[in-house]
Motif scaffolding. Structure first.
Motif, PDB file in Angstrom:
ATOM      1  N   GLY A 201       5.751  -1.741   1.447  1.00  8.29           N
ATOM      2  CA  GLY A 201       4.797  -2.585   2.152  1.00  8.29           C
ATOM      3  C   GLY A 201       5.548  -3.966   2.665  1.00  8.29           C
ATOM      4  N   ALA A 202       7.082  -4.610   2.168  1.00  7.87           N
ATOM      5  CA  ALA A 202       7.530  -5.520   2.620  1.00  7.87           C
ATOM      6  C   ALA A 202       7.172  -6.097   3.928  1.00  7.87           C
ATOM      7  CB  ALA A 202       8.336  -6.298   1.579  1.00  7.87           C
ATOM      8  N   VAL A 203       7.804  -5.122   4.998  1.00  2.00           N
ATOM      9  CA  VAL A 203       8.169  -5.167   6.120  1.00  2.00           C
ATOM     10  C   VAL A 203       7.589  -4.841   7.131  1.00  2.00           C
ATOM     11  CG1 VAL A 203      10.396  -4.315   5.573  1.00  2.00           C
ATOM     12  CG2 VAL A 203       8.955  -2.240   6.325  1.00  2.00           C
ATOM     13  N   MET A 204       5.586  -4.601   6.731  1.00  2.00           N
ATOM     14  CA  MET A 204       4.803  -4.598   6.998  1.00  2.00           C
ATOM     15  C   MET A 204       3.670  -6.051   7.691  1.00  2.00           C
ATOM     16  SD  MET A 204       2.908  -1.331   5.183  1.00  2.00           S
ATOM     17  CE  MET A 204       3.916   0.489   5.357  1.00  2.00           C
ATOM     18  N   PRO A 205       3.314  -5.307   8.614  1.00  2.00           N
ATOM     19  CA  PRO A 205       2.635  -6.557   9.343  1.00  2.00           C
ATOM     20  C   PRO A 205       1.394  -7.029   8.215  1.00  2.00           C
ATOM     21  CG  PRO A 205       2.983  -4.735  11.380  1.00  2.00           C
ATOM     22  CD  PRO A 205       3.251  -4.631   9.758  1.00  2.00           C
ATOM     23  N   ILE A 206       0.689  -8.397   7.613  1.00  2.00           N
ATOM     24  CA  ILE A 206       0.290  -8.132   6.650  1.00  2.00           C
ATOM     25  C   ILE A 206      -1.157  -7.501   6.604  1.00  2.00           C
ATOM     26  CG2 ILE A 206      -0.672 -10.212   7.989  1.00  2.00           C
ATOM     27  CD1 ILE A 206      -0.866 -11.887   4.983  1.00  2.00           C
ATOM     28  N   GLU A 207      -1.758  -7.315   7.467  1.00  3.97           N
ATOM     29  CA  GLU A 207      -2.746  -6.372   7.710  1.00  3.97           C
ATOM     30  C   GLU A 207      -2.371  -4.936   6.791  1.00  3.97           C
ATOM     31  OE1 GLU A 207      -1.766  -8.039  10.275  1.00  3.97           O
ATOM     32  OE2 GLU A 207      -3.255  -8.670  10.293  1.00  3.97           O
TER      33      GLU A 207
ATOM     34  N   ASN B  52      19.120  -0.936   9.741  1.00  5.42           N
ATOM     35  CA  ASN B  52      18.507  -1.560   9.178  1.00  5.42           C
ATOM     36  C   ASN B  52      18.075  -0.826   8.580  1.00  5.42           C
ATOM     37  OD1 ASN B  52      20.221  -3.753  10.387  1.00  5.42           O
ATOM     38  ND2 ASN B  52      18.420  -3.976  12.221  1.00  5.42           N
ATOM     39  N   ASP B  53      17.214   0.130   8.236  1.00  2.00           N
ATOM     40  CA  ASP B  53      16.885   1.279   7.489  1.00  2.00           C
ATOM     41  C   ASP B  53      17.385   1.410   5.924  1.00  2.00           C
ATOM     42  OD1 ASP B  53      14.755   2.678   6.439  1.00  2.00           O
ATOM     43  OD2 ASP B  53      15.010   4.360   7.408  1.00  2.00           O
ATOM     44  N   ARG B  54      18.014   0.938   5.877  1.00  3.80           N
ATOM     45  CA  ARG B  54      18.277   0.954   4.333  1.00  3.80           C
ATOM     46  C   ARG B  54      17.752   0.621   2.327  1.00  3.80           C
ATOM     47  NH1 ARG B  54      23.534   0.124   6.371  1.00  3.80           N
ATOM     48  NH2 ARG B  54      24.614  -0.094   4.366  1.00  3.80           N
ATOM     49  N   TYR B  55      16.406   1.263   3.372  1.00  2.00           N
ATOM     50  CA  TYR B  55      15.538   0.642   1.652  1.00  2.00           C
ATOM     51  C   TYR B  55      15.735   1.009   0.882  1.00  2.00           C
ATOM     52  CZ  TYR B  55      11.544   0.279  -1.255  1.00  2.00           C
ATOM     53  OH  TYR B  55      11.541  -0.709  -2.096  1.00  2.00           O
ATOM     54  N   GLU B  56      16.771   2.481   0.928  1.00  2.00           N
ATOM     55  CA  GLU B  56      16.694   3.680  -1.020  1.00  2.00           C
ATOM     56  C   GLU B  56      18.203   3.010  -0.760  1.00  2.00           C
ATOM     57  OE1 GLU B  56      16.787   7.871   0.230  1.00  2.00           O
ATOM     58  OE2 GLU B  56      17.589   7.372   2.487  1.00  2.00           O
ATOM     59  N   ASN B  57      18.970   2.188  -0.827  1.00  2.00           N
ATOM     60  CA  ASN B  57      20.075   2.098  -1.757  1.00  2.00           C
ATOM     61  C   ASN B  57      19.396   0.140  -2.714  1.00  2.00           C
ATOM     62  OD1 ASN B  57      19.752  -0.320   0.843  1.00  2.00           O
ATOM     63  ND2 ASN B  57      21.478  -0.594   0.728  1.00  2.00           N
ATOM     64  N   ALA B  58      18.872   0.531  -3.574  1.00  2.00           N
ATOM     65  CA  ALA B  58      18.380   0.066  -5.027  1.00  2.00           C
ATOM     66  C   ALA B  58      17.977   1.082  -6.217  1.00  2.00           C
ATOM     67  CB  ALA B  58      17.211  -0.543  -4.509  1.00  2.00           C
TER      68      ALA B  58
ATOM     69  N   ARG C  13       4.804  -4.920 -21.083  1.00  2.00           N
ATOM     70  CA  ARG C  13       4.968  -3.828 -20.402  1.00  2.00           C
ATOM     71  C   ARG C  13       4.478  -4.900 -18.982  1.00  2.00           C
ATOM     72  NH1 ARG C  13       1.161  -0.085 -21.440  1.00  2.00           N
ATOM     73  NH2 ARG C  13       0.284   0.066 -19.885  1.00  2.00           N
ATOM     74  N   ALA C  14       5.001  -3.873 -17.192  1.00  2.00           N
ATOM     75  CA  ALA C  14       5.497  -4.399 -16.495  1.00  2.00           C
ATOM     76  C   ALA C  14       4.570  -3.790 -15.304  1.00  2.00           C
ATOM     77  CB  ALA C  14       7.028  -4.263 -16.224  1.00  2.00           C
ATOM     78  N   ARG C  15       4.576  -4.776 -13.982  1.00  2.00           N
ATOM     79  CA  ARG C  15       3.898  -4.430 -12.984  1.00  2.00           C
ATOM     80  C   ARG C  15       4.968  -3.667 -11.971  1.00  2.00           C
ATOM     81  NH1 ARG C  15      -1.263  -7.263 -11.695  1.00  2.00           N
ATOM     82  NH2 ARG C  15      -2.359  -6.702 -14.066  1.00  2.00           N
ATOM     83  N   HIS C  16       4.798  -2.571 -11.346  1.00  2.00           N
ATOM     84  CA  HIS C  16       5.431  -2.043 -10.087  1.00  2.00           C
ATOM     85  C   HIS C  16       4.832  -2.268  -9.341  1.00  2.00           C
ATOM     86  CE1 HIS C  16       8.002  -0.157 -13.525  1.00  2.00           C
ATOM     87  NE2 HIS C  16       7.192  -1.022 -14.112  1.00  2.00           N
ATOM     88  N   SER C  17       5.140  -2.642  -7.736  1.00  2.00           N
ATOM     89  CA  SER C  17       3.859  -2.266  -6.508  1.00  2.00           C
ATOM     90  C   SER C  17       5.507  -1.940  -5.829  1.00  2.00           C
ATOM     91  CB  SER C  17       4.196  -4.241  -6.250  1.00  2.00           C
ATOM     92  OG  SER C  17       3.869  -4.583  -5.134  1.00  2.00           O
TER      93      SER C  17
ATOM     94  N   LEU D  60      -1.871  -1.901   2.538  1.00  2.00           N
ATOM     95  CA  LEU D  60      -1.562  -0.596   1.455  1.00  2.00           C
ATOM     96  C   LEU D  60      -1.935  -0.757   0.103  1.00  2.00           C
ATOM     97  CD1 LEU D  60       0.828   1.621   1.496  1.00  2.00           C
ATOM     98  CD2 LEU D  60       2.800   0.379   1.189  1.00  2.00           C
ATOM     99  N   LYS D  61      -1.854  -1.936  -0.445  1.00  2.00           N
ATOM    100  CA  LYS D  61      -2.016  -2.483  -1.839  1.00  2.00           C
ATOM    101  C   LYS D  61      -3.634  -2.446  -2.785  1.00  2.00           C
ATOM    102  CE  LYS D  61      -1.409  -6.596  -5.309  1.00  2.00           C
ATOM    103  NZ  LYS D  61      -1.918  -8.051  -5.136  1.00  2.00           N
ATOM    104  N   GLU D  62      -4.360  -2.216  -1.421  1.00  2.00           N
ATOM    105  CA  GLU D  62      -5.485  -2.205  -1.436  1.00  2.00           C
ATOM    106  C   GLU D  62      -5.177  -0.396  -1.640  1.00  2.00           C
ATOM    107  OE1 GLU D  62     -10.206  -2.639  -0.303  1.00  2.00           O
ATOM    108  OE2 GLU D  62      -8.835  -2.943   1.276  1.00  2.00           O
ATOM    109  N   ARG D  63      -4.647   0.223  -1.328  1.00  2.00           N
ATOM    110  CA  ARG D  63      -4.527   2.034  -1.414  1.00  2.00           C
ATOM    111  C   ARG D  63      -4.140   2.172  -2.973  1.00  2.00           C
ATOM    112  NH1 ARG D  63      -2.176   6.651   2.724  1.00  2.00           N
ATOM    113  NH2 ARG D  63      -3.076   8.224   1.050  1.00  2.00           N
ATOM    114  N   TYR D  64      -3.145   0.944  -3.382  1.00  2.00           N
ATOM    115  CA  TYR D  64      -2.552   1.559  -4.365  1.00  2.00           C
ATOM    116  C   TYR D  64      -1.645   0.268  -5.076  1.00  2.00           C
ATOM    117  CZ  TYR D  64      -1.135   5.959  -1.787  1.00  2.00           C
ATOM    118  OH  TYR D  64      -1.619   6.478  -1.362  1.00  2.00           O
ATOM    119  N   PRO D  65      -2.775   0.152  -5.608  1.00  2.00           N
ATOM    120  CA  PRO D  65      -3.016  -1.525  -6.684  1.00  2.00           C
ATOM    121  C   PRO D  65      -1.800  -1.623  -7.153  1.00  2.00           C
ATOM    122  CG  PRO D  65      -5.307  -0.192  -6.548  1.00  2.00           C
ATOM    123  CD  PRO D  65      -4.661   1.066  -5.736  1.00  2.00           C
TER     124      PRO D  65
END
Length: 282
Positions: free
Chosen positions: A159-165, A90-96, A149-153, A170-175
């Motif tokens: 981060g979507a598959v991670m537990p919320i904490e 199920n690790d198919r993240y690269e296919n985008a 201009r646009a946001r990139h996340s 991750l977002k705090e480290r890389y806004p």
């Protein structure tokens, strides 16, 4: 060195070159870099250099960086291990379609990727020329997006598959980073269409000049972003590379997007990538 273009739009194979020689040869490195800027992505076969030489060659383009989610070689900082196995169906993240690390304030300039192990068939990678994608946009679209201009996340992607904490950490480290929708290439001066799978939304779309009523903003902005992202899907802008062990791809991350085709389970695919730190888009 022989240069063999692979399509009319993007990509060339370099023949008769040993990348390890370019670590010490300024002339050879300069020629490889020139071909990279011309063809956006260059490919080589039968490169049997060591991990240390891989890192040393990539560092000629600039300093390297590790990836906060993908694992890196502990003995060679900056060398990211992209290892896929049948244990990860199920690790198919690269296919985008994406441009690496646009969620950083200063996304990568480029990368040097070597195939360590690959399936007998499948597992190709595709690249798209985003300078050509911008050039071919209708004039009214170019006018509409000139100042957008646009946001990139990373939070909304890796981060979507991670537990919320962990996701919030991750977002705090890389806004979320904000970049122009049309970027200027720092070396060639070309205009580049600069939205991809990491892009979540425009940040300055909702103005009186663009939005008369609510639907002009939503779904209007969403439809426009979807249209722009879809430009990478056009085959006339693409090249497709079939991997073999010790094949190498070097790409200009500013001017391209790429897509790793995940059509090879239950096989292994092991790649090692050196990512080169870039500049803040303008």
């Amino acid at each position: 060195m022989q240069v063999k273009p692979l399509t009319c739009a993007i990509g060339a194979e370099l023949v008769g070159v040993n990348l390890a020689d370019a670590i010490k040869s300024d002339d050879l490195f300069a020629e490889i870099r020139a071909q990279l800027l011309k063809h956006r992505v260059v490919f080589l076969r039968d490169q049997t250099f060591s991990r240390a030489e891989h890192v040393a060659f990539a560092r000629r383009f600039g300093e390297l960086e590790d990836h906060p989610v993908a694992g890196s070689d502990p003995e060679h900082p900056g060398l990211v291990r992209i290892y896929k196995s049948p244990d990860q169906p199920n690790d198919r993240y690269e296919n985008a379609w994406h441009s690496d690390t646009t969620w950083r304030e200063a996304p990568q300039f480029g990368a040097v990727l070597r195939c360590v192990e690959c399936p007998p068939v499948g597992g190709d990678t595709m690249w798209a020329n985003m300078a050509l994608a911008y050039e071919n946009l209708p004039d009214h679209i170019k006018s509409q997006i000139a100042d957008l201009r646009a946001r990139h996340s990373i939070e909304a992607s890796f981060g979507a598959v991670m537990p919320i904490e962990k996701r919030l950490a991750l977002k705090e480290r890389y806004p979320d980073a904000e970049h122009p929708v049309v970027r200027t290439h720092p070396d060639t001066g070309e205009k580049i269409l600069y939205v991809n799978a990491f892009t979540t939304h425009f940040t300055n779309y909702h103005t009186p000049a663009r939005v008369r009523f609510g639907q002009d903003g939503n779904p209007g902005a969403t439809d426009l972003l979807r249209y722009l992202i879809s430009q990478a899907y056009i085959p006339e802008y693409q090249v497709r590379w079939r991997w073999q062990p010790n094949s190498v791809a070097i790409w200009d991350n500013t001017a391209t997007q790429h897509y790793a085709v995940m059509d090879y389970p239950p096989c292994y695919r092991k790649m090692e990538r050196a990512g080169i730190i870039g500049s803040v888009p303008f």
